[in-house]
Design a protein around this motif. Structure first.
Motif, PDB file in Angstrom:
ATOM      1  N   GLY A   8      -2.596   0.843   8.276  1.00  0.00           N
ATOM      2  CA  GLY A   8      -1.322   0.434   8.573  1.00  0.00           C
ATOM      3  C   GLY A   8      -1.670  -0.074   9.710  1.00  0.00           C
ATOM      4  O   GLY A   8      -1.525   1.017  10.924  1.00  0.00           O
ATOM      5  N   ASN A   9      -0.547  -1.285  10.402  1.00  0.00           N
ATOM      6  CA  ASN A   9      -0.206  -1.094  11.821  1.00  0.00           C
ATOM      7  C   ASN A   9       1.343  -1.070  11.669  1.00  0.00           C
ATOM      8  O   ASN A   9       1.878  -2.243  12.538  1.00  0.00           O
ATOM      9  CB  ASN A   9      -1.460  -2.927  12.452  1.00  0.00           C
ATOM     10  CG  ASN A   9      -2.808  -2.282  12.125  1.00  0.00           C
ATOM     11  OD1 ASN A   9      -3.403  -1.896  12.359  1.00  0.00           O
ATOM     12  ND2 ASN A   9      -2.760  -3.868  11.570  1.00  0.00           N
ATOM     13  N   TYR A  10       1.798   0.406  11.829  1.00  0.00           N
ATOM     14  CA  TYR A  10       3.032   0.604  12.618  1.00  0.00           C
ATOM     15  C   TYR A  10       2.967   0.835  13.540  1.00  0.00           C
ATOM     16  O   TYR A  10       2.463   1.024  14.422  1.00  0.00           O
ATOM     17  CB  TYR A  10       3.087   1.427  11.487  1.00  0.00           C
ATOM     18  CG  TYR A  10       2.632   1.410  10.093  1.00  0.00           C
ATOM     19  CD1 TYR A  10       3.579   0.701   9.069  1.00  0.00           C
ATOM     20  CD2 TYR A  10       1.887   2.373   9.473  1.00  0.00           C
ATOM     21  CE1 TYR A  10       4.237   0.789   7.793  1.00  0.00           C
ATOM     22  CE2 TYR A  10       1.650   1.601   7.962  1.00  0.00           C
ATOM     23  CZ  TYR A  10       2.457   1.144   6.953  1.00  0.00           C
ATOM     24  OH  TYR A  10       2.337   0.792   6.173  1.00  0.00           O
ATOM     25  N   PHE A  32       5.963   7.016  15.159  1.00  0.00           N
ATOM     26  CA  PHE A  32       6.142   5.805  14.163  1.00  0.00           C
ATOM     27  C   PHE A  32       6.507   6.029  12.254  1.00  0.00           C
ATOM     28  O   PHE A  32       6.260   6.977  12.505  1.00  0.00           O
ATOM     29  CB  PHE A  32       4.786   5.049  13.742  1.00  0.00           C
ATOM     30  CG  PHE A  32       2.912   5.897  13.268  1.00  0.00           C
ATOM     31  CD1 PHE A  32       3.144   5.536  12.116  1.00  0.00           C
ATOM     32  CD2 PHE A  32       3.010   5.916  13.841  1.00  0.00           C
ATOM     33  CE1 PHE A  32       1.702   6.327  11.831  1.00  0.00           C
ATOM     34  CE2 PHE A  32       1.746   7.202  14.446  1.00  0.00           C
ATOM     35  CZ  PHE A  32       1.462   7.305  12.486  1.00  0.00           C
ATOM     36  N   PHE A  33       6.839   4.582  11.024  1.00  0.00           N
ATOM     37  CA  PHE A  33       7.471   4.830  10.558  1.00  0.00           C
ATOM     38  C   PHE A  33       6.241   4.443   9.153  1.00  0.00           C
ATOM     39  O   PHE A  33       5.866   3.630   9.676  1.00  0.00           O
ATOM     40  CB  PHE A  33       8.989   5.268  10.064  1.00  0.00           C
ATOM     41  CG  PHE A  33       9.011   4.830   8.882  1.00  0.00           C
ATOM     42  CD1 PHE A  33       9.434   6.534   8.767  1.00  0.00           C
ATOM     43  CD2 PHE A  33       9.002   4.381   7.450  1.00  0.00           C
ATOM     44  CE1 PHE A  33      10.594   6.810   7.498  1.00  0.00           C
ATOM     45  CE2 PHE A  33      10.011   5.005   6.757  1.00  0.00           C
ATOM     46  CZ  PHE A  33      10.264   5.701   6.722  1.00  0.00           C
ATOM     47  N   ILE A  34       6.479   5.208   8.340  1.00  0.00           N
ATOM     48  CA  ILE A  34       5.080   4.575   7.353  1.00  0.00           C
ATOM     49  C   ILE A  34       5.992   4.702   6.101  1.00  0.00           C
ATOM     50  O   ILE A  34       6.489   6.010   4.802  1.00  0.00           O
ATOM     51  CB  ILE A  34       3.775   5.588   7.206  1.00  0.00           C
ATOM     52  CG1 ILE A  34       2.991   5.552   8.490  1.00  0.00           C
ATOM     53  CG2 ILE A  34       3.160   4.573   5.549  1.00  0.00           C
ATOM     54  CD1 ILE A  34       2.404   6.863   8.012  1.00  0.00           C
ATOM     55  N   PRO A  35       6.700   2.997   5.890  1.00  0.00           N
ATOM     56  CA  PRO A  35       7.757   3.407   4.854  1.00  0.00           C
ATOM     57  C   PRO A  35       6.680   3.144   2.969  1.00  0.00           C
ATOM     58  O   PRO A  35       5.530   2.350   2.889  1.00  0.00           O
ATOM     59  CB  PRO A  35       7.763   1.576   4.638  1.00  0.00           C
ATOM     60  CG  PRO A  35       7.221   0.811   5.765  1.00  0.00           C
ATOM     61  CD  PRO A  35       6.620   2.083   6.524  1.00  0.00           C
ATOM     62  N   LEU A  36       7.579   3.794   2.383  1.00  0.00           N
ATOM     63  CA  LEU A  36       6.259   4.492   1.013  1.00  0.00           C
ATOM     64  C   LEU A  36       6.743   2.935   0.239  1.00  0.00           C
ATOM     65  O   LEU A  36       5.434   2.271  -0.405  1.00  0.00           O
ATOM     66  CB  LEU A  36       6.571   5.349   0.560  1.00  0.00           C
ATOM     67  CG  LEU A  36       6.758   6.252   1.003  1.00  0.00           C
ATOM     68  CD1 LEU A  36       7.424   7.625   0.514  1.00  0.00           C
ATOM     69  CD2 LEU A  36       5.339   6.890   0.779  1.00  0.00           C
ATOM     70  N   ALA A  37       7.314   1.928   0.264  1.00  0.00           N
ATOM     71  CA  ALA A  37       7.763   1.055  -0.444  1.00  0.00           C
ATOM     72  C   ALA A  37       7.451  -0.425  -0.214  1.00  0.00           C
ATOM     73  O   ALA A  37       6.840  -1.636  -1.155  1.00  0.00           O
ATOM     74  CB  ALA A  37       9.553   0.337  -0.367  1.00  0.00           C
ATOM     75  N   THR A  38       6.356  -0.344   0.694  1.00  0.00           N
ATOM     76  CA  THR A  38       5.397  -1.066   1.579  1.00  0.00           C
ATOM     77  C   THR A  38       4.679  -0.939   1.935  1.00  0.00           C
ATOM     78  O   THR A  38       3.402  -2.110   2.206  1.00  0.00           O
ATOM     79  CB  THR A  38       5.831  -2.178   2.461  1.00  0.00           C
ATOM     80  OG1 THR A  38       6.036  -1.398   3.752  1.00  0.00           O
ATOM     81  CG2 THR A  38       7.474  -2.690   2.559  1.00  0.00           C
ATOM     82  N   PHE A  39       3.736   0.265   1.803  1.00  0.00           N
ATOM     83  CA  PHE A  39       2.591   1.064   1.889  1.00  0.00           C
ATOM     84  C   PHE A  39       1.237  -0.041   2.070  1.00  0.00           C
ATOM     85  O   PHE A  39       0.787  -0.026   2.499  1.00  0.00           O
ATOM     86  CB  PHE A  39       2.467   2.049   2.046  1.00  0.00           C
ATOM     87  CG  PHE A  39       0.798   2.406   1.729  1.00  0.00           C
ATOM     88  CD1 PHE A  39       0.968   2.957   3.245  1.00  0.00           C
ATOM     89  CD2 PHE A  39       0.318   3.107   1.605  1.00  0.00           C
ATOM     90  CE1 PHE A  39      -0.312   3.649   3.952  1.00  0.00           C
ATOM     91  CE2 PHE A  39      -1.480   3.941   1.388  1.00  0.00           C
ATOM     92  CZ  PHE A  39      -1.668   4.098   2.861  1.00  0.00           C
ATOM     93  N   LYS A  40       1.129  -0.501   0.472  1.00  0.00           N
ATOM     94  CA  LYS A  40       0.051  -1.217  -0.249  1.00  0.00           C
ATOM     95  C   LYS A  40       0.378  -2.497  -0.371  1.00  0.00           C
ATOM     96  O   LYS A  40      -0.707  -2.580   0.415  1.00  0.00           O
ATOM     97  CB  LYS A  40       0.276  -0.859  -1.949  1.00  0.00           C
ATOM     98  CG  LYS A  40      -0.168   0.550  -2.099  1.00  0.00           C
ATOM     99  CD  LYS A  40       0.262  -0.088  -4.476  1.00  0.00           C
ATOM    100  CE  LYS A  40      -0.277   1.678  -4.633  1.00  0.00           C
ATOM    101  NZ  LYS A  40      -0.287   1.206  -6.305  1.00  0.00           N
ATOM    102  N   LYS A  44      -3.003  -4.058   2.710  1.00  0.00           N
ATOM    103  CA  LYS A  44      -3.962  -5.268   1.831  1.00  0.00           C
ATOM    104  C   LYS A  44      -3.467  -6.921   3.325  1.00  0.00           C
ATOM    105  O   LYS A  44      -4.747  -6.538   3.465  1.00  0.00           O
ATOM    106  CB  LYS A  44      -3.177  -5.723   0.609  1.00  0.00           C
ATOM    107  CG  LYS A  44      -3.790  -7.489   0.162  1.00  0.00           C
ATOM    108  CD  LYS A  44      -2.960  -7.435  -1.266  1.00  0.00           C
ATOM    109  CE  LYS A  44      -3.694  -9.109  -1.357  1.00  0.00           C
ATOM    110  NZ  LYS A  44      -4.425  -9.521  -0.505  1.00  0.00           N
ATOM    111  N   LYS A  45      -2.559  -6.364   4.091  1.00  0.00           N
ATOM    112  CA  LYS A  45      -2.787  -6.980   4.776  1.00  0.00           C
ATOM    113  C   LYS A  45      -3.571  -6.673   6.383  1.00  0.00           C
ATOM    114  O   LYS A  45      -3.873  -7.811   7.097  1.00  0.00           O
ATOM    115  CB  LYS A  45      -1.171  -7.548   5.857  1.00  0.00           C
ATOM    116  CG  LYS A  45      -0.594  -8.336   6.668  1.00  0.00           C
ATOM    117  CD  LYS A  45       0.732  -7.619   6.496  1.00  0.00           C
ATOM    118  CE  LYS A  45       0.413  -9.227   8.362  1.00  0.00           C
ATOM    119  NZ  LYS A  45       2.280  -8.561   8.493  1.00  0.00           N
TER     120      LYS A  45
END
Length: 138
Positions: A3-5, A18-26, A30-31
């Motif tokens: 991810g590019n957080y 920085f924060f890694i949200p579980l709801a949008t991680f997948k 992919k992005k």
């Protein structure tokens, strides 16, 4: 690696998080994969890799986005380092340590020959809050 957080900006230039949200991680992962330019497969690229020394079987399942990682056990690395002096200049990745006094909180360190980072990683209901609590350079 995943991810590019965005790093949160603070008044203290030595503090980053920085924060890694579980709801949008997948979807985030992919992005990131979709946005990567096609890397040139040349000789120099084939030499670029990281070694992570771990005896934890769970870490061997990491699927990096655009990096080659070789996982070695402590015993394998001890044998390997006898024949390859260049790996002494590769970064060291610590195991993930649980903080004794803090629930769902961990410490992780990356150290190289000239720089190092210490991360404080806290699990929340929404995801993972990652703070860089120490950064050194020589």
């Amino acid at each position: 690696m995943y991810g590019n957080y965005n790093i949160t900006v603070h008044q203290n230039p030595f503090y980053e998080e920085f924060f890694i949200p579980l709801a949008t991680f997948k979807e985030d992962l992919k992005k990131q994969r979709d946005e990567l330019p096609e890397r040139k497969r040349d000789f120099v690229y084939s030499l670029d890799y990281k070694i992570i020394v771990t005896d934890d079987e769970n870490l061997k399942g990491i699927d990096p986005v655009d990096e080659k990682i070789i996982f070695l056990t402590s015993k394998e690395y001890a044998e390997y380092s006898k024949f390859s002096y260049m790996n002494r200049f590769k970064p060291y990745y610590s195991k993930v340590f649980h903080c004794d006094d803090m629930k769902d909180t961990y410490i992780f360190m990356i150290e190289g020959t000239t720089t190092g980072l210490t991360y404080l990683i806290k699990r929340t209901a929404e995801g993972w809050k990652v703070d860089i609590i120490k950064h050194w350079m020589s």
